[in-house]
Scaffold this active site. Structure first.
Site, PDB file in Angstrom:
ATOM      1  N   LYS A 123       0.855  -1.183   0.000  1.00  0.00           N
ATOM      2  CA  LYS A 123       0.000   0.000   0.000  1.00  0.00           C
ATOM      3  C   LYS A 123       0.886   1.226   0.000  1.00  0.00           C
ATOM      4  O   LYS A 123       2.027   1.177   0.466  1.00  0.00           O
ATOM      5  CB  LYS A 123      -0.868   0.015   1.267  1.00  0.00           C
TER       6      LYS A 123
HETATM    7  N1  GLU Z   1      -7.456   0.105  -2.846  1.00  0.00           N
HETATM    8  C1  GLU Z   1      -8.217  -1.081  -3.077  1.00  0.00           C
HETATM    9  C2  GLU Z   1      -8.217  -1.965  -1.854  1.00  0.00           C
HETATM   10  O1  GLU Z   1      -8.072  -1.490  -0.748  1.00  0.00           O
HETATM   11  C3  GLU Z   1      -7.788  -1.805  -4.355  1.00  0.00           C
HETATM   12  C4  GLU Z   1      -6.353  -2.229  -4.406  1.00  0.00           C
HETATM   13  C5  GLU Z   1      -5.914  -2.761  -5.784  1.00  0.00           C
HETATM   14  O2  GLU Z   1      -6.727  -2.850  -6.688  1.00  0.00           O
HETATM   15  O3  GLU Z   1      -4.735  -3.068  -5.892  1.00  0.00           O
HETATM   16  O4  GLU Z   1      -8.425  -3.137  -1.929  1.00  0.00           O
END
Ligand code: GLU
Length: 433
Positions: A123
């Site tokens: 992240k």
């Molecule tokens: N931000 C989204 C989540 O928390 C999607 C992450 C992604 O598609 O890599 O799952």
């Protein structure tokens, strides 16, 4: 065993964060503690889960439109790469911290493994208020940040995507910046791109769709009829609004919606389309004429069968868990429930469908996008929705059965499924050197 015991301070022995028990990382560690008794011999690898593999903190200097130079703090955390490249979104928010991004990256590890995608967890985020930056300033921030984290991202290494306050445009800037730096158009470095640049059909709505599909399944199992079911929703961004639209289409009544600007209530059900138009024009649900105004704490007293937190972490506190009236909580947000609240909800007989399965629709379609980019062959929207439905309902079934077998919560059940996969991979890979 690392992690926190009930009521004590988390003890990961990391020198760079010291989170409070209800903070996102403290919450994650407490969730992890609950799963380790089910890990058998694999528990000896638990240190793999209780600390991130790699943390990158970057300075993001940017010239504002008025000529001033400001510095933002940005992060990319790769929590685990055991099952594949890192995968997870990028968040722009004034409250972003390293500790929060660490927790979000760990939840991505669990989520990706829970639905069996060949990814680790990662992240990123920048601490900034996007509402105070012009589009040009946001573009410069995004490009400089991408260049700084370019050291560790890549289509085979770590693949960012949208999260809170980032979207397809931000992903297009990221893809372009990375591509310029490496000298080759590399669409697979990010997902959630515009469809014209290698994005996938269905990606924008995918997280909301996953919330709807898993919610529908949970309602069926709990014998809550969808027709007329009342839903209280916190957060009306991409995820909340799209989930609301699908639930409303199936005859549910969205009786309350709260966001950063205020809340609205309508016992007959809010007109989701009209509310979406209002939010597009005013940036908040507050002031919507199709309902009554709802004061912020009143939201937690709303009578509804289903509660959907679709905003930020830590919203369902102990006090709110005692008050809320729902039978089912659908965690569209990441980490909305603190550990003590989980226990209160369980004791009250409220079912919590955890974030790591409930909101996995987004990353599932991100996976499809990544596969499509590699093969340069693109699928139809109905094929994407069909495969999303298949993967997420299959994973939910497996998690539900695991939870029933061990008589544990769905969250711990999801962690058992996911952590077993991660630690098995870790064990099979072995330790280098
Ligand atoms: N931000 C989204 C989540 O928390 C999607 C992450 C992604 O598609 O890599 O799952």
């Amino acid at each position: 065993m690392t992690g926190i015991q009930q009521g004590s301070t988390p003890s990961t022995n990391l020198s760079y964060v010291s989170p409070a028990p209800d903070s996102p990382w403290g919450t994650y560690l407490a969730q992890l503690d609950r799963v380790l008794p089910y890990m058998g011999d694999l528990a000896r690898w638990s240190g793999t889960l209780s600390r991130p593999k790699r943390v990158l903190i970057v300075d993001v200097p940017v010239q504002l439109d008025n000529g001033e130079i400001v510095h933002f703090e940005g992060y990319r955390v790769q929590h685990s790469l055991s099952r594949g490249p890192g995968k997870g979104g990028i968040r722009y928010h004034p409250a972003v911290t390293l500790e929060e991004v660490m927790a979000l990256s760990a939840w991505m590890t669990v989520k990706n493994a829970a639905v069996n995608l060949p990814f680790g967890g990662a992240k990123g985020g920048i601490r900034l208020d996007p509402r105070r930056l012009s589009a040009k300033e946001l573009e410069r921030v995004t490009r400089r940040y991408t260049s700084e984290i370019g050291l560790i991202i890549g289509p085979q290494r770590d693949i960012p995507a949208p999260d809170v306050n980032t979207n397809a445009q931000v992903m297009a800037w990221m893809m372009d910046t990375y591509s310029v730096n490496v000298g080759a158009t590399t669409t697979g470095v990010v997902t959630g791109k515009p469809v014209s640049l290698g994005g996938s059909l269905g990606r924008v709505k995918a997280t909301g769709r996953g919330v709807y599909v898993t919610g529908r399944e949970a309602m069926r199992r709990l014998k809550i009829p969808t027709e007329g079911a009342r839903i209280a929703l916190q957060g009306f961004g991409n995820v909340g609004a799209n989930a609301a639209e699908l639930f409303a289409r199936e005859g549910c009544k969205i009786v309350a919606v709260q966001d950063h600007g205020g809340g609205v209530y309508n016992a007959q059900g809010l007109d989701v389309r009209a509310l979406t138009e209002h939010v597009a024009a005013h940036g908040t649900v507050a002031g919507f004429s199709g309902g009554e105004r709802l004061e912020s704490e009143e939201f937690w007293d709303v009578e509804a069968e289903v509660l959907i937190p679709a905003a930020l972490e830590g919203q369902i506190t102990e006090a709110r868990a005692r008050r809320l009236r729902a039978r089912l909580v659908l965690e569209a947000a990441n980490g909305p429930t603190v550990p003590a609240a989980d226990d209160i909800l369980a004791a009250r007989g409220v079912t919590v469908l955890p974030d790591v399965i409930c909101n996995a629709g987004g990353v599932i379609v991100s996976y499809f996008e990544w596969v499509q980019d590699f093969s340069s062959f693109f699928w139809s929207e109905s094929e994407i929705n069909m495969r999303l439905d298949q993967i997420i309902t299959g994973a939910l079934k497996h998690i539900w059965a695991t939870a029933e077998r061990h008589a544990i919560s769905l969250r711990t059940g999801a962690f058992v499924v996911a952590c077993t996969r991660v630690l098995e991979a870790r064990n099979e890979r072995g330790l280098y050197p």
